[in-house]
Design a protein around this motif. Sequence first.
Motif, mmCIF file in Angstrom:
data_model
loop_
_atom_site.group_PDB
_atom_site.id
_atom_site.type_symbol
_atom_site.label_atom_id
_atom_site.label_comp_id
_atom_site.label_asym_id
_atom_site.label_seq_id
_atom_site.Cartn_x
_atom_site.Cartn_y
_atom_site.Cartn_z
ATOM 1 N N GLN A 106 0.834 -1.199 0.000
ATOM 2 C CA GLN A 106 0.000 0.000 0.000
ATOM 3 C C GLN A 106 0.876 1.259 0.000
ATOM 4 O O GLN A 106 0.402 2.337 -0.286
ATOM 5 N N ASP A 107 2.161 1.085 0.351
ATOM 6 C CA ASP A 107 3.075 2.209 0.402
ATOM 7 C C ASP A 107 3.586 2.528 -1.001
ATOM 8 O O ASP A 107 4.003 1.635 -1.734
ATOM 9 N N GLU A 108 3.570 3.808 -1.363
ATOM 10 C CA GLU A 108 3.947 4.210 -2.724
ATOM 11 C C GLU A 108 5.382 3.826 -3.050
ATOM 12 O O GLU A 108 5.678 3.334 -4.145
ATOM 13 N N GLU A 109 6.278 4.044 -2.102
ATOM 14 C CA GLU A 109 7.687 3.708 -2.340
ATOM 15 C C GLU A 109 7.861 2.207 -2.551
ATOM 16 O O GLU A 109 8.637 1.776 -3.408
ATOM 17 N N GLU A 110 7.122 1.415 -1.777
ATOM 18 C CA GLU A 110 7.227 -0.041 -1.923
ATOM 19 C C GLU A 110 6.695 -0.484 -3.284
ATOM 20 O O GLU A 110 7.278 -1.352 -3.944
ATOM 21 N N MET A 111 5.595 0.117 -3.719
ATOM 22 C CA MET A 111 5.045 -0.247 -5.025
ATOM 23 C C MET A 111 6.008 0.132 -6.155
ATOM 24 O O MET A 111 6.149 -0.594 -7.138
ATOM 25 N N GLU A 112 6.672 1.268 -6.007
ATOM 26 C CA GLU A 112 7.664 1.666 -7.021
ATOM 27 C C GLU A 112 8.777 0.633 -7.113
ATOM 28 O O GLU A 112 9.247 0.297 -8.207
ATOM 29 N N HIS A 113 9.202 0.123 -5.964
ATOM 30 C CA HIS A 113 10.257 -0.891 -5.958
ATOM 31 C C HIS A 113 9.780 -2.180 -6.627
ATOM 32 O O HIS A 113 10.506 -2.766 -7.445
ATOM 33 N N ILE A 114 8.569 -2.600 -6.302
ATOM 34 C CA ILE A 114 8.036 -3.837 -6.901
ATOM 35 C C ILE A 114 7.902 -3.673 -8.415
ATOM 36 O O ILE A 114 8.258 -4.574 -9.191
ATOM 37 N N ASN A 115 7.402 -2.533 -8.845
ATOM 38 C CA ASN A 115 7.266 -2.294 -10.292
ATOM 39 C C ASN A 115 8.633 -2.254 -10.982
ATOM 40 O O ASN A 115 8.778 -2.740 -12.104
ATOM 41 N N ALA A 116 9.627 -1.676 -10.303
ATOM 42 C CA ALA A 116 10.979 -1.661 -10.880
ATOM 43 C C ALA A 116 11.521 -3.085 -11.008
ATOM 44 O O ALA A 116 12.156 -3.432 -12.014
ATOM 45 N N LEU A 117 11.275 -3.920 -9.994
ATOM 46 C CA LEU A 117 11.696 -5.319 -10.064
ATOM 47 C C LEU A 117 11.049 -6.019 -11.257
ATOM 48 O O LEU A 117 11.727 -6.705 -12.039
ATOM 49 N N ARG A 118 9.739 -5.854 -11.404
ATOM 50 C CA ARG A 118 9.019 -6.545 -12.480
ATOM 51 C C ARG A 118 9.479 -6.062 -13.854
ATOM 52 O O ARG A 118 9.670 -6.868 -14.766
ATOM 53 N N THR A 119 9.650 -4.761 -13.986
ATOM 54 C CA THR A 119 10.123 -4.227 -15.274
ATOM 55 C C THR A 119 11.486 -4.805 -15.627
ATOM 56 O O THR A 119 11.723 -5.215 -16.772
ATOM 57 N N SER A 120 12.382 -4.845 -14.655
ATOM 58 C CA SER A 120 13.734 -5.334 -14.928
ATOM 59 C C SER A 120 13.737 -6.832 -15.224
ATOM 60 O O SER A 120 14.525 -7.293 -16.061
ATOM 61 N N ILE A 121 12.881 -7.604 -14.567
ATOM 62 C CA ILE A 121 12.771 -9.040 -14.875
ATOM 63 C C ILE A 121 12.332 -9.218 -16.329
ATOM 64 O O ILE A 121 12.905 -10.023 -17.080
ATOM 65 N N LEU A 122 11.343 -8.458 -16.726
ATOM 66 C CA LEU A 122 10.835 -8.563 -18.099
ATOM 67 C C LEU A 122 11.875 -8.076 -19.109
ATOM 68 O O LEU A 122 12.008 -8.650 -20.202
ATOM 69 N N GLU A 123 12.618 -7.026 -18.771
ATOM 70 C CA GLU A 123 13.688 -6.568 -19.662
ATOM 71 C C GLU A 123 14.759 -7.642 -19.821
ATOM 72 O O GLU A 123 15.324 -7.827 -20.904
ATOM 73 N N ALA A 124 15.044 -8.346 -18.718
ATOM 74 C CA ALA A 124 16.017 -9.439 -18.800
ATOM 75 C C ALA A 124 15.505 -10.540 -19.728
ATOM 76 O O ALA A 124 16.248 -11.038 -20.590
ATOM 77 N N TYR A 125 14.234 -10.914 -19.574
ATOM 78 C CA TYR A 125 13.651 -11.944 -20.458
ATOM 79 C C TYR A 125 13.739 -11.498 -21.927
ATOM 80 O O TYR A 125 14.107 -12.279 -22.813
ATOM 81 N N ALA A 126 13.414 -10.231 -22.190
ATOM 82 C CA ALA A 126 13.436 -9.727 -23.565
ATOM 83 C C ALA A 126 14.840 -9.813 -24.144
ATOM 84 O O ALA A 126 15.038 -10.245 -25.297
ATOM 85 N N GLY A 127 15.844 -9.398 -23.340
ATOM 86 C CA GLY A 127 17.223 -9.467 -23.817
ATOM 87 C C GLY A 127 17.659 -10.900 -24.084
ATOM 88 O O GLY A 127 18.378 -11.179 -25.064
ATOM 89 N N ILE A 128 17.226 -11.816 -23.239
ATOM 90 C CA ILE A 128 17.596 -13.230 -23.411
ATOM 91 C C ILE A 128 16.931 -13.814 -24.658
ATOM 92 O O ILE A 128 17.569 -14.536 -25.430
ATOM 93 N N PHE A 129 15.661 -13.502 -24.877
ATOM 94 C CA PHE A 129 14.978 -13.972 -26.099
ATOM 95 C C PHE A 129 15.705 -13.486 -27.351
ATOM 96 O O PHE A 129 15.924 -14.245 -28.300
ATOM 97 N N GLN A 130 16.096 -12.215 -27.337
ATOM 98 C CA GLN A 130 16.753 -11.659 -28.517
ATOM 99 C C GLN A 130 18.190 -12.170 -28.654
ATOM 100 O O GLN A 130 18.662 -12.442 -29.764
#
Length: 861
Positions: A740-764
């Motif tokens: 519920q904390d804004e800072e915590e949500m920003e961290h979780i979203n940053a984690l998810r974005t970076s995981i997906l960016e890693a997957y994209a780089g690996i696919f390519q």
Amino acid sequence: MADITGLLVSAQNPDPNIRKQAEDAIRGFQASDPGGFFFQFASELAKEDKPAEVRTLAGLLLKNALDAKDEARKNELWETWKALDPQLKLQIKSLLLGTLHSPVKQASHTSAQVVAKVATIELPLALWPELVPTLLQNMNVPLARQSTLEALGYSCEELNAVGLEQGVVDSILTAVVQGMRKEEPDNDVRLAATTALLNALTFAQANFQKDAERNYVMQVTCEATQCADMRVRRTAFECLVRIHSEYYEHMQQYIQDVFNLTVKAAREDAEEVALQAIELWSTLCEYEMPEDIDGEPSEDSKNYVKQALPGLVPMLLDSLLKQEEGQEADEGTWNLSMAGGTCLGLVANTVGDQVIGLVLPFVHQAANMEDWRYREAALMAFGSILDGPRPENLQPLVTESMVLLLERLKDPNENPYVKDTAAWTIARVCEFVPRVITPTNLNDILLHFFQALEQAAPTVAIKICWAISFLATESDGNLLTPFFQQIVQRLLTAAERPDVEHTNLRSAAYNALSEVVHCTNDDTIPICIQLMLPMIQKLQLTLSLPTTSNEERQKQADMQALFCGVLQVLIQKLETSKDFCRQMITTYADQLMTLFLQVLACNANSVQEDAMQAIAALVQAMGAEFQKYMEAFYPFLDKGLKNFQEYQVCNVAVGTVGDLCRALGAQLPPAMWDQIVLALLHNVSSPTLHRSVKPAILSCFGDIALALQGGFEKYLAHVMTMLQHASDASKELDGDELTQDEEEMEHINALRTSILEAYAGIFQGLQAQVHTLKPYVEHIILFTQHIFSFPVEDRDDGVVSAACGVLGDMAQRIQEAAPFLAQNEKVKAGLMEAKNSDNEDLKKEAAWAVSCIERVAGKLA
């Protein structure tokens, strides 16, 4: 141990040898017999026939045996206490509670601290049920009232509300409020009670939900603001600040009375009390400040600040007149005029245009008065309202005021504080209303700036450096370009003024120089190449500075950080021009890299980040040519990746790995890549590395895959397992209250974005070895489904866009997945919702992913 008293006396002996022997004996006793230590020292604290200083030291040693700054050490001490015999602990606690009745205040006060330390350990575990009832009984014993309330206050300060029974909270608040009443004759007791309430407010959620209990707490707190004792009044206002922060939604029926109390205190009371009265309105501003660019308050705002404006603004303007002589030279000063200016700025941010009409009459009236305090207050008031109202409404007012501001800055007979505030206000103009500075008036303004940089007090020159920085960043990059060489020379001269030591002027000048280099247009590049050699020489000179004392080493590191920062910006600037970049590499690259490595070898943590960032800029500029430096650079990169303590350095090192991926790719030796990947895998799984670094690490694996292509296959199993764990961990956080904390949500979203960016780089990166990716397809799809499972309004656009990108990459690279994706209702729904987004970038990414899936699925049909 027989003679505890003698040992404690020796521990305070002025002879260091005697003192050390006693301290060693005490430490040895605590380590070898903790139960005996606690009992005998508690007994010493309790004995009324012992000297007060001996009893006090006994109590402090007990307190230190139950707490430590280091978390691991504190846990060790707590476990030692928990392991003591229960009967022995009862005796020790009885001695401590008995000492609260001591007529010797040093002893009862110290015992209250020890009681709180024990309570912190035992109350959450329900191991001391008799504590609160005993303390409540003490409230009927005049001698024990103050120390009892101190014990409650210290306990509340230490305790986490989670796990405390509501009955315990109720009992604590009952005792505290009883001690706060205006009928209490002893102001020391009243102060202890008010302090205890301040620490207990975090626990009082249930109590503030009940009208009768809330009303009584507010009544005794407001009455305490009128106590004859200034300490009580100050602490009572601190309570009101915290109450309005914690229980804002319940304050409507009290706000008028609170407003009256704060106005009276700010105008008539001692400064310590008045500061807290102003702080209450600053707190309300921060709560009610609009969150969106339209300036509309949030739905739960009660608009207390807006309602109070007619009386609040005059109160704050009055406070601006309470300056202290010489405060402009002391950066640590905090007084009524500064608090009032800060609060007025927050008010402007909260109510916007409405503040202008309330402040301008004061500004016009006071700006030219003979008393310097009025002239300074007028400038402070004007500068404070420049952020909040719409710039187009401020622009004509600022344009009209610029002549006066520049006159105040230039006038050699003006009061130093007025000149300082004029410079501050000008910097605010450059930051928030930069359009008033145009090619027509810029020359005259810069002449005033240059004079101040050369002649004004360092504090004034610093603010002019800020003004130049803001002009560079906030205005059109073309504005300063015609004056670039003059600005650079004046800033360099200011940085070397003889009075620059012990001020921040050197730092401000070089930071402004970096901004000007960065923001001006490419016409300045020929001058930037000329600036390169002087900056290299300045950095070279720092290596020969004396470093025998900590102060000298810090000065060297600070100067190196500044010069590395300027060189980084120069390298980035020259990189934009192919010809000048080639000239820079040919002429200066070897010198630069040698210097940067020498700076890193100095081992000063405060400069490691800046030197690494400068090297990263050189990597980007040189590309594949950087390869020749890798053997010398790699040990420092490895050290940076393992620097958990200075996690910003680690973060920059991770970013540098990404730059190396793009610049060198597979040119790095395989053994070096092995070490880098191993370090990154260790970092991402480490509980001691600051969490802000981990998203960058996760994303970096995608960069490595793109760089190594098929060479990444040997790391695939380890990296994909780690990414799966990371994605599962991010899912688990969704059920946590912290989300519920804004800072915590920003961290979780940053984690998810970076995981997906890693997957994209690996696919390519592994498109030639797509068969190796098939085992991971199902988990990745489930992860994207989880992202799409949130209501549309709760999704982060960046995360959703990255998920769309991964799905498109998957369909293109693993064609067997396309039909499954085309038939997966959750994926289809998520992509269609993204296509209908108001975010154009997200719409494009979703449309591309849908087209990839439909095209490949259609071919396979």
